[in-house]
Motif scaffolding. Structure first.
Motif, short mmCIF file in Angstrom:
data_model
loop_
_atom_site.label_atom_id
_atom_site.label_comp_id
_atom_site.label_asym_id
_atom_site.label_seq_id
_atom_site.Cartn_x
_atom_site.Cartn_y
_atom_site.Cartn_z
N MET A 1 -31.62 -36.49 -10.30
CA MET A 1 -31.20 -37.81 -9.68
C MET A 1 -29.84 -38.43 -10.51
O MET A 1 -29.83 -38.12 -11.50
CB MET A 1 -32.30 -38.69 -9.62
N SER A 2 -28.88 -39.05 -9.72
CA SER A 2 -27.97 -39.89 -10.66
C SER A 2 -28.06 -41.34 -10.23
O SER A 2 -28.33 -41.55 -9.15
CB SER A 2 -26.58 -39.09 -10.09
N TYR A 3 -27.52 -42.07 -11.10
CA TYR A 3 -27.32 -43.47 -10.90
C TYR A 3 -25.97 -43.91 -11.15
O TYR A 3 -25.28 -43.22 -12.12
CB TYR A 3 -28.41 -44.27 -11.75
N ALA A 4 -25.31 -44.98 -10.69
CA ALA A 4 -23.89 -45.42 -10.88
C ALA A 4 -24.02 -46.96 -10.75
O ALA A 4 -24.87 -47.47 -10.06
CB ALA A 4 -23.16 -44.80 -9.99
N GLY A 5 -22.94 -47.45 -11.53
CA GLY A 5 -22.97 -48.96 -11.37
C GLY A 5 -21.85 -49.54 -12.19
O GLY A 5 -20.86 -48.79 -12.88
N SER A 6 -21.59 -50.77 -12.14
CA SER A 6 -20.32 -51.40 -13.07
C SER A 6 -20.84 -52.82 -13.28
O SER A 6 -21.82 -53.25 -12.92
CB SER A 6 -19.10 -51.27 -11.96
N CYS A 7 -20.08 -53.18 -14.30
CA CYS A 7 -20.50 -54.65 -14.77
C CYS A 7 -19.72 -55.61 -13.64
O CYS A 7 -19.33 -55.13 -12.76
CB CYS A 7 -19.57 -54.93 -15.99
N ALA A 8 -19.94 -56.87 -13.89
CA ALA A 8 -19.80 -57.83 -12.83
C ALA A 8 -18.21 -57.78 -12.46
O ALA A 8 -17.75 -58.01 -11.31
CB ALA A 8 -20.01 -59.04 -13.44
N CYS A 9 -17.50 -57.48 -13.37
CA CYS A 9 -15.77 -57.30 -13.08
C CYS A 9 -15.28 -55.90 -12.90
O CYS A 9 -14.03 -55.86 -12.93
CB CYS A 9 -15.06 -58.21 -14.46
N SER A 10 -16.13 -55.02 -13.03
CA SER A 10 -15.91 -53.55 -12.68
C SER A 10 -14.98 -53.01 -13.65
O SER A 10 -14.43 -52.01 -13.65
CB SER A 10 -15.20 -53.42 -11.37
N ALA A 11 -14.78 -53.63 -14.99
CA ALA A 11 -14.02 -52.97 -16.10
C ALA A 11 -14.70 -51.94 -16.69
O ALA A 11 -14.13 -51.00 -17.23
CB ALA A 11 -13.48 -54.17 -17.06
N VAL A 12 -15.99 -51.86 -16.75
CA VAL A 12 -16.93 -51.02 -17.43
C VAL A 12 -17.86 -50.29 -16.08
O VAL A 12 -18.30 -50.93 -15.26
CB VAL A 12 -17.93 -51.47 -18.13
#
Length: 139
Positions: A1-12
């Motif tokens: 399984m894989s997971y992905a995401g980002s911070c609120a501003c998408s910088a990380v």
């Protein structure tokens, strides 16, 4: 399984290739400060399974457990990314709010003795008054 995401501003951005060894809700005072008064919700993943892109900032302190706790965040928007303990460098407590469409739910509430007055804990969760046993086994 894989997971992905980002911070609120998408910088990380984060990508995780692997399943969590535990999913916890933490009520320690430090987590309450990081989460604006509530608990943090964390998936405990092996560090080797996590890939981050972008600039990450961090702070450290000695936690109530006696271990050094480091919490990392996006320096641009302040989004909490993960916590790390000196006791288990092979693991990271990834903040569930960072992940997109993850479907993960806490099964354990920890440090419940530090929950604020009036907190209603989910009785379906296993509960620990303070530091629980270490999750999973080291790789």
């Amino acid at each position: 399984m894989s997971y992905a995401g980002s911070c609120a501003c998408s910088a990380v951005e984060i990508r995780i290739e692997g399943e969590p060894v535990a999913v916890r809700q933490c009520w320690c005072r430090q987590c309450q400060k990081l989460a604006a008064g509530g608990p943090t919700h964390n998936g405990i993943f092996f560090t080797a399974d996590i890939a981050l892109t972008g600039v990450v900032a961090s702070n450290s302190r000695v936690a109530a457990s006696g271990n050094e706790l480091t919490w990392s965040f996006c320096p641009a928007c302040g989004t909490q990314l993960y916590g790390a303990s000196s006791a288990r460098p092979e693991m990271r407590a990834v903040r569930l709010g960072l992940l997109d469409e993850h479907g993960l739910e806490p099964t354990v509430a920890i440090w419940v003795d530090e929950a604020p007055a009036g907190t209603v804990l989910n009785p379906a969760l296993a509960q620990y008054p303070a530091q629980p046993p270490a999750p999973g086994a080291p790789r």
